[in-house]
Enzyme design. Sequence first.
Site, PDB file in Angstrom:
ATOM      1  N   GLY A   9       0.820  -1.208   0.000  1.00 15.06           N
ATOM      2  CA  GLY A   9       0.000   0.000   0.000  1.00 15.06           C
ATOM      3  C   GLY A   9       0.852   1.256   0.000  1.00 15.06           C
ATOM      4  N   LEU A  10       0.187   2.404  -0.131  1.00 12.23           N
ATOM      5  CA  LEU A  10       0.901   3.680  -0.221  1.00 12.23           C
ATOM      6  C   LEU A  10       1.746   3.945   1.022  1.00 12.23           C
ATOM      7  CD1 LEU A  10       1.263   6.257  -1.948  1.00 12.23           C
ATOM      8  CD2 LEU A  10      -0.653   7.244  -0.663  1.00 12.23           C
ATOM      9  N   GLN A  11       1.129   3.834   2.202  1.00  9.27           N
ATOM     10  CA  GLN A  11       1.856   4.108   3.445  1.00  9.27           C
ATOM     11  C   GLN A  11       2.908   3.034   3.726  1.00  9.27           C
ATOM     12  OE1 GLN A  11       1.498   6.965   4.975  1.00  9.27           O
ATOM     13  NE2 GLN A  11      -0.153   7.551   3.588  1.00  9.27           N
ATOM     14  N   TYR A  13       8.996  13.596  19.076  1.00  7.47           N
ATOM     15  CA  TYR A  13      10.010  14.180  18.196  1.00  7.47           C
ATOM     16  C   TYR A  13      10.641  15.412  18.839  1.00  7.47           C
ATOM     17  CZ  TYR A  13       7.022  11.554  14.915  1.00  7.47           C
ATOM     18  OH  TYR A  13       6.256  10.598  14.301  1.00  7.47           O
ATOM     19  N   LYS A  18      -1.130 -11.042  -2.949  1.00  9.17           N
ATOM     20  CA  LYS A  18       0.050 -10.632  -3.722  1.00  9.17           C
ATOM     21  C   LYS A  18       1.283 -11.465  -3.387  1.00  9.17           C
ATOM     22  CE  LYS A  18      -1.484  -5.941  -4.672  1.00  9.17           C
ATOM     23  NZ  LYS A  18      -1.131  -4.499  -4.717  1.00  9.17           N
ATOM     24  N   HIS A  29      -6.246  13.242  20.529  1.00 10.69           N
ATOM     25  CA  HIS A  29      -6.312  11.787  20.637  1.00 10.69           C
ATOM     26  C   HIS A  29      -7.640  11.332  21.226  1.00 10.69           C
ATOM     27  CE1 HIS A  29      -1.649  11.573  20.799  1.00 10.69           C
ATOM     28  NE2 HIS A  29      -2.090  11.511  19.567  1.00 10.69           N
ATOM     29  N   THR A  70      -1.719   2.426  12.723  1.00 11.50           N
ATOM     30  CA  THR A  70      -3.077   2.816  12.344  1.00 11.50           C
ATOM     31  C   THR A  70      -3.830   3.575  13.434  1.00 11.50           C
ATOM     32  OG1 THR A  70      -3.170   0.807  11.000  1.00 11.50           O
ATOM     33  CG2 THR A  70      -5.257   1.947  11.408  1.00 11.50           C
ATOM     34  N   GLU A  71      -4.465   4.679  13.022  1.00  5.80           N
ATOM     35  CA  GLU A  71      -5.333   5.453  13.916  1.00  5.80           C
ATOM     36  C   GLU A  71      -6.789   5.162  13.581  1.00  5.80           C
ATOM     37  OE1 GLU A  71      -6.131  10.115  15.278  1.00  5.80           O
ATOM     38  OE2 GLU A  71      -4.664   9.662  13.709  1.00  5.80           O
TER      39      GLU A  71
END
Length: 292
Positions: free
Chosen positions: A18-20, A159, A43, A248, A97-98
């Site tokens: 997938g993209l992410q 971060y 796949k 959150h 995942t959120e």
Amino acid sequence: MAILINKKTQVICQGFTGLQGTFHSEQAIAYGTNMVGGVTPGKGGHTHLDLPVYNTVHEAKAKTGANASVIYVPPGFAADSILEAIDAEIEVVVCITEGIPVLDMVKVKRALVGSKTRLIGPNCPGVITPGECKIGIMPGHIHKRGTIGIVSRSGTLTYEAVAQTTAVGLGQSTCIGIGGDPVNGTNFVDCIEMFLKDDETKAIIMIGEIGGNAEEDAAEFIKQSKIKKPIVSFIAGITAPPGKRMGHAGAIIVGRTGSAEDKLEALQSAGVIITRSPADIGKTMLDLLNKG
């Protein structure tokens, strides 16, 4: 020796094509993470990013010897992906995942009991041992090998703490984002216990936020622990109004519980040094260590 992951950790990605999954696997590989393959049902047999793709986690583990997995799967299917990894006895599972439904996570939480799996997340940035292994979405370049263990409910504040401890020359042993959802796999107590037992970790930064009682539980654990290390904490949400969710899903003050002041009081009573500004996390830790 850091905790949870190191340069020998063999990682697969669920939701690999997938993209992410593709983007963050590329970033992990570039960082030096030992990515050994991925899983996308239907796949199997193909290659992606020059790595093998498998239909199931069981097959991926059997073929690659993977002992860690990172999950980039949409919320409606993420719990099943976690359960599949638990069933395959993957040791460390990181779910980014959120938005996973709470009842789905309750089922996952039940499945974790007595299993061989340590779940980090969901709704988290992941785990990184600087210079060795990056599992998740955190920017690798701000990290520096060092002696500060960081555990946080907030990704971006993780971060911030990382950048500051790097800037003052302390660096990090391992950084863990435990996630901001009300039901997660690993909590503050779990991480602090591991950091306290880790010889390489000399001090700990704990970043909490309003909602729930995870910080209060951590304060009680710290108070009772026979192993002592310097701990600095920042709690987000001091000005948050009761009953309003702040970002959150788990960041909400309900009734008389979950307020920032309650958490700060509990942590201070356990001997934790509090900073009331996220801009002072690194400096506060450096000053504390210099005093010691």
